[in-house]
Design a protein around this motif. Structure first.
Motif, mmCIF file in Angstrom:
data_model
loop_
_atom_site.group_PDB
_atom_site.id
_atom_site.type_symbol
_atom_site.label_atom_id
_atom_site.label_comp_id
_atom_site.label_asym_id
_atom_site.label_seq_id
_atom_site.Cartn_x
_atom_site.Cartn_y
_atom_site.Cartn_z
ATOM 1 N N SER A 194 -10.832 14.534 24.845
ATOM 2 C CA SER A 194 -10.535 15.510 23.902
ATOM 3 C C SER A 194 -11.320 16.862 23.884
ATOM 4 O O SER A 194 -11.001 17.979 23.336
ATOM 5 C CB SER A 194 -10.504 14.860 22.415
ATOM 6 N N THR A 195 -12.504 16.523 24.484
ATOM 7 C CA THR A 195 -13.494 17.862 24.619
ATOM 8 C C THR A 195 -12.902 18.378 25.909
ATOM 9 O O THR A 195 -13.454 19.842 25.986
ATOM 10 C CB THR A 195 -14.654 17.284 24.581
ATOM 11 N N HIS A 196 -12.156 18.505 26.712
ATOM 12 C CA HIS A 196 -11.590 19.006 27.944
ATOM 13 C C HIS A 196 -10.910 20.177 27.648
ATOM 14 O O HIS A 196 -9.966 19.979 26.871
ATOM 15 C CB HIS A 196 -11.410 18.198 29.231
ATOM 16 N N THR A 197 -11.065 21.231 28.173
ATOM 17 C CA THR A 197 -10.139 22.325 27.979
ATOM 18 C C THR A 197 -9.518 22.738 28.993
ATOM 19 O O THR A 197 -8.506 23.534 28.773
ATOM 20 C CB THR A 197 -11.136 23.460 27.400
ATOM 21 N N ASN A 198 -9.877 22.768 30.408
ATOM 22 C CA ASN A 198 -9.207 23.160 31.540
ATOM 23 C C ASN A 198 -8.226 22.243 32.110
ATOM 24 O O ASN A 198 -8.608 21.176 33.155
ATOM 25 C CB ASN A 198 -10.298 23.337 32.702
ATOM 26 N N GLY A 199 -7.010 22.417 31.842
ATOM 27 C CA GLY A 199 -5.888 21.243 32.438
ATOM 28 C C GLY A 199 -4.949 21.290 31.375
ATOM 29 O O GLY A 199 -4.720 22.070 30.326
ATOM 30 N N ARG A 200 -3.751 20.254 31.767
ATOM 31 C CA ARG A 200 -2.740 20.382 30.880
ATOM 32 C C ARG A 200 -2.822 19.258 29.809
ATOM 33 O O ARG A 200 -3.509 18.334 29.862
ATOM 34 C CB ARG A 200 -1.549 20.073 31.924
ATOM 35 N N LYS A 201 -1.757 19.382 28.785
ATOM 36 C CA LYS A 201 -1.418 18.237 27.793
ATOM 37 C C LYS A 201 -0.062 18.399 27.673
ATOM 38 O O LYS A 201 0.579 19.204 28.201
ATOM 39 C CB LYS A 201 -2.320 18.695 26.499
ATOM 40 N N TRP A 202 0.335 17.295 27.036
ATOM 41 C CA TRP A 202 1.598 17.247 26.754
ATOM 42 C C TRP A 202 2.009 17.247 25.150
ATOM 43 O O TRP A 202 1.553 16.297 24.541
ATOM 44 C CB TRP A 202 2.466 16.191 27.439
ATOM 45 N N ASN A 203 2.357 18.183 24.331
ATOM 46 C CA ASN A 203 2.377 18.062 23.166
ATOM 47 C C ASN A 203 0.956 17.714 22.435
ATOM 48 O O ASN A 203 0.830 16.976 21.393
ATOM 49 C CB ASN A 203 3.514 17.219 22.416
ATOM 50 N N TYR A 298 -20.985 7.967 29.342
ATOM 51 C CA TYR A 298 -21.742 8.775 28.889
ATOM 52 C C TYR A 298 -21.047 10.363 29.286
ATOM 53 O O TYR A 298 -21.561 11.031 30.367
ATOM 54 C CB TYR A 298 -23.231 8.971 29.603
ATOM 55 N N PRO A 299 -20.166 10.703 28.528
ATOM 56 C CA PRO A 299 -19.226 11.945 28.985
ATOM 57 C C PRO A 299 -19.959 13.280 29.123
ATOM 58 O O PRO A 299 -19.954 13.961 30.041
ATOM 59 C CB PRO A 299 -18.067 12.159 27.861
ATOM 60 N N ALA A 300 -21.433 13.337 28.438
ATOM 61 C CA ALA A 300 -21.950 14.413 28.587
ATOM 62 C C ALA A 300 -22.857 14.694 29.797
ATOM 63 O O ALA A 300 -23.255 15.828 30.409
ATOM 64 C CB ALA A 300 -23.009 14.521 27.286
ATOM 65 N N ARG A 301 -22.961 13.548 30.588
ATOM 66 C CA ARG A 301 -23.678 13.665 31.957
ATOM 67 C C ARG A 301 -22.583 14.181 32.983
ATOM 68 O O ARG A 301 -23.010 14.088 34.056
ATOM 69 C CB ARG A 301 -24.060 12.283 32.167
ATOM 70 N N SER A 302 -21.309 14.337 32.624
ATOM 71 C CA SER A 302 -20.259 14.680 33.469
ATOM 72 C C SER A 302 -19.337 15.865 32.868
ATOM 73 O O SER A 302 -18.260 15.481 32.749
ATOM 74 C CB SER A 302 -19.719 13.540 34.396
ATOM 75 N N PRO A 303 -20.117 16.935 32.634
ATOM 76 C CA PRO A 303 -19.442 18.100 32.057
ATOM 77 C C PRO A 303 -18.184 18.390 32.953
ATOM 78 O O PRO A 303 -18.264 18.292 34.295
ATOM 79 C CB PRO A 303 -20.371 19.162 32.052
ATOM 80 N N GLU A 304 -16.995 18.986 32.277
ATOM 81 C CA GLU A 304 -15.833 19.229 32.759
ATOM 82 C C GLU A 304 -16.078 20.275 33.947
ATOM 83 O O GLU A 304 -16.732 21.474 33.649
ATOM 84 C CB GLU A 304 -14.778 19.467 31.946
ATOM 85 N N PRO A 305 -15.761 20.265 35.371
ATOM 86 C CA PRO A 305 -16.016 21.439 36.427
ATOM 87 C C PRO A 305 -14.745 22.327 35.985
ATOM 88 O O PRO A 305 -13.786 22.028 36.323
ATOM 89 C CB PRO A 305 -16.063 20.590 37.682
ATOM 90 N N VAL A 306 -15.220 23.583 35.904
ATOM 91 C CA VAL A 306 -14.300 24.709 35.888
ATOM 92 C C VAL A 306 -14.800 25.908 36.853
ATOM 93 O O VAL A 306 -15.799 26.424 36.391
ATOM 94 C CB VAL A 306 -13.870 25.048 34.545
#
Length: 319
Positions: A194-203, A298-306
């Protein structure tokens, strides 16, 4: 940017590399839509497009189009020993707005009694399907083509529209062997948290690791009577939002391990908590292999690469 393409020698190298790892490479030549790149190189075969989808289609009204594409398929089939070719067939309506007024297509419709662009699309695909069959290759198509009357023993349908279970039902009812690859949850270019911003979603929906693992076709329809027609599952990763290898790794791992268990484990035998325990060992293997994976513990240890280059920081698993 200069023209980019694979040489025949490069393709042979890829096919050989994959074969040594027990992987079969299946080529896809999209038609009649998703043809913008080809039409940029050879505009004489373009059937036009629409705003946002320029020169999106091939021209089904020109006889030369069929010769051009058949020559491509002949060379493709010779380079890839899979004896399977995917012709796409999806989303043609994104860019066929010029078809009704195209003189070539108008002549085709008049001479063959084709009443609308949908029947033109079917005519085109039947002709190109014959070009695949004559090379003793299987034809692979996205689920829009399930409505076309094609030989079921030579054709495989890929069901990708999870909001169209009726199309899956149609494909199976007609006897097509089918691969399940619904965008929810098997499009891996969709974000996974839910915290990732770079990519697609469906509705506003995304494809979490748990959603991948818990997939069952039974949530769409009862396929028990046609289960022998379902060949398996597939994840798709479209690369519009993939700028580098780190992001590719991040989108694939560890979701691809969940996909594997979906493929080889019956729904009633799956155990998500047990899978998560086993996954810890795999994350260590990913770390050793130098993969930039998403860490669900540990999601914070692998931040979304953009748009991050080769110097991206590596993180310990903490496991």
């Amino acid at each position: 940017m200069p023209a980019q393409y694979y040489t025949q020698e490069q393709i042979k190298e890829i096919v050989s590399y994959a074969a040594q790892r027990f992987i079969t490479v299946i080529p896809e030549i999209d038609m009649p839509g998703h043809a913008t790149a080809a039409n940029k190189a050879y505009p004489e075969f373009s059937g036009g497009g629409a705003p946002g989808h320029p020169e999106f289609t091939f021209n089904p009204g020109k006889e030369e189009t069929y010769t051009y594409l058949s020559n491509i398929l002949r060379e493709t089939n010779a380079l890839f020993p899979a004896q399977m070719i995917h012709l796409g067939g999806d989303e043609v309506s994104y860019g066929n707005q010029k078809w009704p007024t195209n003189p070539d297509i108008q002549r085709l419709m008049a001479s063959h009694g084709l009443k609308d662009v949908k029947t033109v699309e079917r005519y085109f695909m039947k002709r190109m399907a014959d070009s695949v069959y004559m090379r003793n290759a299987k034809l692979l198509l996205w689920d829009e083509m399930a409505e076309v009357d094609l030989p079921v023993d030579k054709t495989i349908i890929y069901w990708w529209r999870q909001d169209r279970p009726d199309v899956l039902e149609l494909a199976l009812k007609k006897g097509f062997k089918t691969v399940l690859c619904p965008r929810l949850p098997f499009y891996f270019d969709f974000v996974q948290d839910s915290t990732h911003t770079n990519g697609r979603k469906w509705n506003k929906l995304y494809n979490s690791l748990q959603n991948v693992y818990n997939f069952s076709v039974d949530q769409y329809m009862n396929v028990s009577a046609q289960k022998d027609l379902i060949l398996g599952v597939q994840a798709d990763l479209w690369t519009e939002t993939v700028q580098n290898e780190q992001r590719l790794d991040f989108l694939l791992f560890p979701r691809i391990t969940a996909l594997a268990e979906v493929g080889w484990t019956a729904k009633e035998d799956r155990d998500y908590q047990g899978y998560m325990e086993r996954l810890k060992g795999h994350l260590k293997l990913f770390q050793e292999a130098g993969l930039y994976y998403y860490n669900p513990f540990y999601p914070a240890r692998s931040p979304e690469p953009v748009k991050i280059g080769a110097g991206i920081k590596r993180f310990d698993t903490g496991l």
